[in-house]
Design a protein around this motif. Structure first.
Motif, PDB file in Angstrom:
ATOM      1  N   ALA A 266       0.812  -1.216   0.000  1.00 46.03           N
ATOM      2  CA  ALA A 266       0.000   0.000   0.000  1.00 46.03           C
ATOM      3  C   ALA A 266       0.846   1.267   0.000  1.00 46.03           C
ATOM      4  N   ASN A 267       1.986   1.228   0.687  1.00 39.69           N
ATOM      5  CA  ASN A 267       2.817   2.439   0.772  1.00 39.69           C
ATOM      6  C   ASN A 267       3.713   2.640  -0.449  1.00 39.69           C
ATOM      7  N   GLU A 268       3.566   1.760  -1.453  1.00 37.66           N
ATOM      8  CA  GLU A 268       4.365   1.885  -2.681  1.00 37.66           C
ATOM      9  C   GLU A 268       3.496   2.115  -3.914  1.00 37.66           C
ATOM     10  N   ARG A 269       2.219   2.422  -3.730  1.00 37.38           N
ATOM     11  CA  ARG A 269       1.283   2.423  -4.851  1.00 37.38           C
ATOM     12  C   ARG A 269       1.170   3.740  -5.613  1.00 37.38           C
ATOM     13  N   LEU A 270       1.709   4.827  -5.112  1.00 32.08           N
ATOM     14  CA  LEU A 270       1.700   6.076  -5.871  1.00 32.08           C
ATOM     15  C   LEU A 270       2.890   6.077  -6.832  1.00 32.08           C
ATOM     16  N   THR A 271       2.806   5.204  -7.802  1.00 33.14           N
ATOM     17  CA  THR A 271       3.947   4.985  -8.695  1.00 33.14           C
ATOM     18  C   THR A 271       3.494   4.275  -9.956  1.00 33.14           C
ATOM     19  N   CYS A 272       4.450   3.951 -10.822  1.00 34.52           N
ATOM     20  CA  CYS A 272       4.243   3.062 -11.959  1.00 34.52           C
ATOM     21  C   CYS A 272       4.597   1.646 -11.509  1.00 34.52           C
ATOM     22  N   MET A 273       3.796   0.681 -11.854  1.00 33.95           N
ATOM     23  CA  MET A 273       3.984  -0.682 -11.379  1.00 33.95           C
ATOM     24  C   MET A 273       5.352  -1.237 -11.788  1.00 33.95           C
ATOM     25  N   GLU A 274       5.801  -0.837 -12.963  1.00 33.26           N
ATOM     26  CA  GLU A 274       7.103  -1.295 -13.472  1.00 33.26           C
ATOM     27  C   GLU A 274       8.238  -0.966 -12.510  1.00 33.26           C
ATOM     28  N   HIS A 275       8.170   0.188 -11.873  1.00 30.42           N
ATOM     29  CA  HIS A 275       9.242   0.609 -10.969  1.00 30.42           C
ATOM     30  C   HIS A 275       9.394  -0.335  -9.778  1.00 30.42           C
ATOM     31  N   VAL A 276       8.299  -0.972  -9.393  1.00 31.29           N
ATOM     32  CA  VAL A 276       8.322  -1.879  -8.240  1.00 31.29           C
ATOM     33  C   VAL A 276       8.612  -3.312  -8.673  1.00 31.29           C
ATOM     34  N   LEU A 277       8.005  -3.735  -9.775  1.00 26.23           N
ATOM     35  CA  LEU A 277       7.996  -5.157 -10.111  1.00 26.23           C
ATOM     36  C   LEU A 277       9.106  -5.605 -11.057  1.00 26.23           C
ATOM     37  N   HIS A 278       9.588  -4.723 -11.917  1.00 27.91           N
ATOM     38  CA  HIS A 278      10.467  -5.207 -12.991  1.00 27.91           C
ATOM     39  C   HIS A 278      11.718  -5.899 -12.465  1.00 27.91           C
ATOM     40  N   ASP A 279      12.494  -5.220 -11.643  1.00 24.63           N
ATOM     41  CA  ASP A 279      13.738  -5.830 -11.163  1.00 24.63           C
ATOM     42  C   ASP A 279      13.450  -7.070 -10.325  1.00 24.63           C
ATOM     43  N   ARG A 280      12.388  -6.997  -9.546  1.00 23.78           N
ATOM     44  CA  ARG A 280      12.014  -8.141  -8.708  1.00 23.78           C
ATOM     45  C   ARG A 280      11.744  -9.364  -9.562  1.00 23.78           C
ATOM     46  N   TRP A 281      10.975  -9.215 -10.616  1.00 21.00           N
ATOM     47  CA  TRP A 281      10.628 -10.341 -11.472  1.00 21.00           C
ATOM     48  C   TRP A 281      11.803 -10.762 -12.348  1.00 21.00           C
ATOM     49  N   ARG A 282      12.583  -9.812 -12.762  1.00 19.85           N
ATOM     50  CA  ARG A 282      13.706 -10.136 -13.653  1.00 19.85           C
ATOM     51  C   ARG A 282      14.737 -11.005 -12.960  1.00 19.85           C
ATOM     52  N   GLU A 283      14.928 -10.770 -11.676  1.00 20.93           N
ATOM     53  CA  GLU A 283      15.973 -11.488 -10.945  1.00 20.93           C
ATOM     54  C   GLU A 283      15.461 -12.641 -10.106  1.00 20.93           C
ATOM     55  N   SER A 284      14.148 -12.868 -10.080  1.00 23.34           N
ATOM     56  CA  SER A 284      13.599 -13.862  -9.152  1.00 23.34           C
ATOM     57  C   SER A 284      13.909 -15.295  -9.545  1.00 23.34           C
ATOM     58  N   GLY A 285      14.137 -15.540 -10.833  1.00 20.82           N
ATOM     59  CA  GLY A 285      14.339 -16.915 -11.287  1.00 20.82           C
ATOM     60  C   GLY A 285      13.038 -17.652 -11.518  1.00 20.82           C
ATOM     61  N   GLU A 286      11.912 -17.010 -11.199  1.00 24.73           N
ATOM     62  CA  GLU A 286      10.593 -17.625 -11.396  1.00 24.73           C
ATOM     63  C   GLU A 286       9.936 -16.983 -12.610  1.00 24.73           C
ATOM     64  N   TRP A 287       9.404 -17.819 -13.517  1.00 25.82           N
ATOM     65  CA  TRP A 287       8.705 -17.282 -14.683  1.00 25.82           C
ATOM     66  C   TRP A 287       7.268 -16.979 -14.305  1.00 25.82           C
ATOM     67  N   HIS A 288       6.827 -15.763 -14.582  1.00 29.04           N
ATOM     68  CA  HIS A 288       5.489 -15.312 -14.193  1.00 29.04           C
ATOM     69  C   HIS A 288       4.471 -15.415 -15.319  1.00 29.04           C
ATOM     70  N   GLY A 289       4.805 -16.124 -16.381  1.00 21.48           N
ATOM     71  CA  GLY A 289       3.871 -16.230 -17.500  1.00 21.48           C
ATOM     72  C   GLY A 289       3.915 -15.020 -18.413  1.00 21.48           C
ATOM     73  N   THR A 290       5.036 -14.286 -18.387  1.00 18.96           N
ATOM     74  CA  THR A 290       5.188 -13.053 -19.160  1.00 18.96           C
ATOM     75  C   THR A 290       5.904 -13.332 -20.473  1.00 18.96           C
ATOM     76  N   VAL A 291       5.349 -12.812 -21.565  1.00 18.85           N
ATOM     77  CA  VAL A 291       5.939 -13.034 -22.881  1.00 18.85           C
ATOM     78  C   VAL A 291       5.924 -11.745 -23.690  1.00 18.85           C
ATOM     79  N   LEU A 292       6.847 -11.685 -24.644  1.00 24.04           N
ATOM     80  CA  LEU A 292       6.834 -10.668 -25.678  1.00 24.04           C
ATOM     81  C   LEU A 292       6.046 -11.217 -26.862  1.00 24.04           C
ATOM     82  N   TYR A 293       5.311 -10.348 -27.540  1.00 25.91           N
ATOM     83  CA  TYR A 293       4.592 -10.795 -28.748  1.00 25.91           C
ATOM     84  C   TYR A 293       5.547 -10.692 -29.928  1.00 25.91           C
ATOM     85  N   GLY A 294       5.824 -11.806 -30.518  1.00 22.86           N
ATOM     86  CA  GLY A 294       6.773 -11.880 -31.631  1.00 22.86           C
ATOM     87  C   GLY A 294       7.851 -12.901 -31.333  1.00 22.86           C
TER      88      GLY A 294
END
Length: 283
Positions: A249-277
């Motif tokens: 809740a205290n991190e929500r005045l932001t763009c979601m990418e700023h919070v999640l990108h590095d976390r997901w990129r380095e987690s080693g867990e695939w979140h079902g995210t894909v690029l189209y192409g």
């Protein structure tokens, strides 16, 4: 008397549409199952509406997206009192809100943004073609990108959502058949989130920003680790759970990418995210 530009309606350009023998998602089902969300906020171009109208027109040019419900969500400009309250937490104001980037614009463009909102209300009343099937939604107080998307997802009821922003035009190469392919992938659990990458998928930017996963998901999709707020399709319930609810809740005045990108990129867990192409093509 010459007709005003918004009185001149035109048909979308010819484009590939998948038939019933090729997909479960005919255009009627696309319109029923998909909502488009476009966020808009104070910007350097306010009070001009030209850039967001071009982005909206690019949506209307896609036959599949044209018939979907669309929510155009206007963020509010924080009041001087809200700004003062946010500044009391220096770390949050600097690192979460990234307020230094916005402070001058909030103060200098406040009146221009009010005019911008009023212009859109007038265009809506006049039935501008870019606003076909578009509902205008105005936040009562500042919510940043998170707040606009959260508000939209509290309104919509469809299982799938396409989330974009006021300055992101959809390429004319991205046609109805592409939307149908993506929804079939989301429906079949091939992916949970499909990003319309702006570069060729094997470009230096893509390899540097995302981590391409060595997973064979499906033709025309490239598995990757990371998250972007750029134009993307997603399963609505997944987005609520894995994106919105995953941010404190205290991190929500932001763009979601700023919070999640590095976390997901380095987690080693695939979140079902894909690029189209594929690896050697863009969206």
């Amino acid at each position: 008397m010459a007709a005003k530009s918004w009185d001149l309606w035109s048909l979308p350009p010819p484009q590939r549409i998948l038939g019933a023998e090729e997909t479960r998602f005919d255009l009627d089902r696309v319109a029923k199952d998909l909502t488009v969300v476009m966020s808009t906020s104070i910007s350097n171009f306010a009070p001009s509406t030209d850039i967001p109208l071009k982005a909206l027109e690019s949506l209307q040019a896609n036959v599949a997206l044209r018939w979907c419900r669309k929510l155009l969500v206007f963020d509010a400009v924080p009041s001087p009192e809200e700004i003062h309250e946010m500044q009391r937490d220096k770390r949050s104001f600097s690192e979460v809100v990234r307020g230094k980037k916005w402070l001058d614009m909030w103060n200098a463009k406040r009146g221009d943004y009010h005019e911008y909102c009023e212009l859109f209300r007038e265009l809506d009343k006049r039935n501008h073609p870019a606003l076909f099937n578009v509902q205008l939604v105005f936040l009562p107080r500042f919510g940043h990108l998170y707040g606009t998307v959260q508000t939209a997802l509290s309104i919509l009821k469809t299982p799938y959502v396409f989330i974009t922003q006021h300055d992101l035009r959809i390429s004319p190469k991205f046609v109805a058949a592409d939307v149908q392919h993506i929804l079939a992938a989301l429906d079949g659990e091939v992916a949970r989130y499909v990003l319309l990458n702006r570069d060729v998928n094997s470009s230096a930017r893509t390899r540097g920003y995302f981590k391409l996963a060595h997973l064979d998901v499906a033709n025309n999709f490239t598995a990757m680790a990371g998250f972007s707020d750029q134009a993307h399709f997603a399963q609505t319930n997944w987005y609520r759970r894995e994106v919105l609810e995953a941010i404190e809740a205290n991190e929500r005045l932001t763009c979601m990418e700023h919070v999640l990108h590095d976390r997901w990129r380095e987690s080693g867990e695939w979140h079902g995210t894909v690029l189209y192409g594929g690896l050697n093509e863009g969206p």
